[in-house]
Design an enzyme around this catalytic site. Structure first.
Site, PDB file in Angstrom:
ATOM      1  N   TYR A  12       0.840  -1.200   0.000  1.00 40.09           N
ATOM      2  CA  TYR A  12       0.000   0.000   0.000  1.00 40.09           C
ATOM      3  C   TYR A  12       0.879   1.256   0.000  1.00 40.09           C
ATOM      4  O   TYR A  12       1.845   1.350   0.758  1.00 40.09           O
ATOM      5  CB  TYR A  12      -0.933   0.046   1.226  1.00 40.09           C
ATOM      6  CG  TYR A  12      -1.579   1.400   1.301  1.00 40.09           C
ATOM      7  CD1 TYR A  12      -2.621   1.721   0.430  1.00 40.09           C
ATOM      8  CD2 TYR A  12      -1.089   2.392   2.134  1.00 40.09           C
ATOM      9  CE1 TYR A  12      -3.165   2.994   0.410  1.00 40.09           C
ATOM     10  CE2 TYR A  12      -1.633   3.663   2.125  1.00 40.09           C
ATOM     11  CZ  TYR A  12      -2.658   3.955   1.256  1.00 40.09           C
ATOM     12  OH  TYR A  12      -3.176   5.226   1.222  1.00 40.09           O
TER      13      TYR A  12
ATOM     14  N   HIS B  90      -2.257   0.394   6.917  1.00 39.57           N
ATOM     15  CA  HIS B  90      -3.389  -0.042   6.102  1.00 39.57           C
ATOM     16  C   HIS B  90      -3.911  -1.408   6.538  1.00 39.57           C
ATOM     17  O   HIS B  90      -4.260  -2.245   5.706  1.00 39.57           O
ATOM     18  CB  HIS B  90      -3.016  -0.043   4.612  1.00 39.57           C
ATOM     19  CG  HIS B  90      -4.099   0.487   3.719  1.00 39.57           C
ATOM     20  ND1 HIS B  90      -4.928  -0.326   3.008  1.00 39.57           N
ATOM     21  CD2 HIS B  90      -4.495   1.744   3.435  1.00 39.57           C
ATOM     22  CE1 HIS B  90      -5.779   0.409   2.313  1.00 39.57           C
ATOM     23  NE2 HIS B  90      -5.546   1.676   2.558  1.00 39.57           N
TER      24      HIS B  90
END
Ligand code: GCO
Ligand code: MG
Length: 414
Positions: free
Chosen positions: A167, A220
């Site tokens: 991410y 994340h």
């Protein structure tokens, strides 16, 4: 106000779907019987935009036509229960589109920016954090330096992990052994190399920049809770401004285990939809920054209450501000950021030229800050004809996310 009935009425509620920079945005327009008086709100749930459009066009529109747009709180509370089942992301986004539009209308009627209706400015402009990614530590560092040269004091650092889909950053330069997934066509992520690399990244960045910049990082929600605790403890010595989403919403009780172990500041909640997810955590002071995505909780009305609640616990705001919050949503973030005493930081997204043309009045970004344009309401408009020229791009999942898996094929949180 003849017969005690309001003269001002909602005459239409509609969704505008547009993707000027390729990101699916949902905006709600509330029209009134006063010529030229309308409001705009953000209802962007980019993975399920068509479901939100149905909720607005098929359910909120008939519910709201003829109602008094001045009664923002009443409209919020009555829409909230009109579905009986409530608090989900689709219905909250639909309500947010209407709620922000009503604040916009009220600001226009008062001839004041919305931040004035919320109590006026607590600060001149809103400090932003920028996103610096890279596939090597040096690249991340060079990107941070570029932002610092532009006036940013806060930067989020994300680095690619070799062999894995990470991410916030592409690539990752191979440094060690690369393990191959069983299915070579899948997007793969493994928590252990990620945790080890991120610890080394922050060691590199503090050596390079000393204390000149505030550093942030977004996990994340991808890693098992106990590894997240290790990560937060190991990063403590690098003095992050905040560490985001160490736990998935389903695991937030782990905050009670993490908090006594480390003073790394914790930001969480962009995935929260329901007040019962955050109220108990706030009262027990289990995090430091509230990251709620304002349209995901229903708009400015619930967000201003949430900010006020957080103030009493000295939890600061860091409203979610990625590219899948429309410029209207960023204008709503800005109004709260300016007016709430317990503002912490604002995530920035620099919109492309096309988006800025579709949304005249898009909040201005300069010197690491976001500034109000001082126009009444949310200060932002939409060019509907131009918006139509940017329909949602074709996509096999209509904007939904494909799974990310472990090497063995197990699906993980995104
Ligand atoms: C952030 C976020 C986003 C989300 C995105 C999902 O902190 O900015 O985590 O990048 O992944 O908004 O649609
Ligand atoms: Mg995030």
């Amino acid at each position: 106000m003849a017969n005690g009935l309001p003269a001002l009425k909602i005459t239409n509620v509609k969704t505008i779907l547009t993707a000027p920079d390729g990101i699916r945005l949902v905006v709600v327009k509330v029209e009134t019987n006063e010529p030229g008086l309308y409001g705009l709100g953000c209802a962007t749930f980019t993975q399920r935009p068509l479901a939100v459009a149905t909720a607005v066009d098929e359910y909120l529109k008939p519910f709201l036509i003829g109602k008094d747009p001045d009664r923002i709180e009443d409209i919020f509370q009555s829409s909230f229960v009109s579905s009986y089942w409530r608090n989900g992301p689709v219905l909250n986004n639909a309500m947010s589109g209407v709620d922000m539009a009503l604040w916009d209308i009220k600001g226009k009627r008062a001839n004041m920016p919305v931040y004035q209706l919320l109590g006026g400015k607590c600060r001149n402009a809103v400090a932003l954090y920028a996103h610096a990614g890279g596939s090597t530590f040096e690249q991340v560092g060079d990107n941070i330096e570029k932002f610092m040269d532009q006036g940013y004091r806060y930067v989020r650092a994300q680095v690619g992990i070799p062999g894995y889909s990470t991410y916030g950053s592409g690539g990752g330069k191979p440094t060690g052994r690369i393990w191959k997934p069983i299915d070579p066509n899948q997007e793969t992520f493994e928590p252990t190399p990620y945790v080890n690399t991120v610890i080394r990244l922050f060691d590199y960045l503090r050596n390079r920049f000393g204390d000149d910049v505030e550093l942030l990082h977004d996990v994340h929600e991808r890693i098992p809770p106990i590894q997240a605790i290790t990560l937060a403890k190991e990063l403590e010595k690098y003095r992050l401004f905040f560490l985001e989403d160490v736990f998935a919403p389903e695991d937030i009780e782990y905050l009670r285990i993490l908090r006594p172990q480390t003073s790394t500041p914790i930001a969480i909640s962009e995935l929260f939809n329901n007040a019962i997810e955050y109220v108990p955590m706030i009262k027990d002071r289990l995090f430091d920054f509230i990251r709620v995505h304002i349209s995901q909780i229903g708009g400015i009305s619930p967000a201003r209450k949430l900010a006020a609640l957080c103030e009493y616990f000295n939890i600061r705001t860091a409203w979610h501000g990625p590219g899948d919050v429309s410029p209207v949503g960023h204008a709503a973030n800005l109004a709260l950021d300016l007016a709430c005493y317990n503002f912490g930081i604002q995530e920035q997204h620099v919109f492309g030229q096309r988006t800025r043309e579709v949304f005249p009045g898009c909040p201005e970004i300069r010197d690491g800050y976001m500034w109000s344009n001082e126009l009444p309401g949310l200060g932002i408009d939409i060019d509907e004809e131009l918006a139509k020229k940017f329909p949602f791009p074709e996509h096999p999942l209509n904007g939904g996310w494909a799974p990310i898996r472990r090497l063995d094929g197990t699906v993980i949180r995104p």
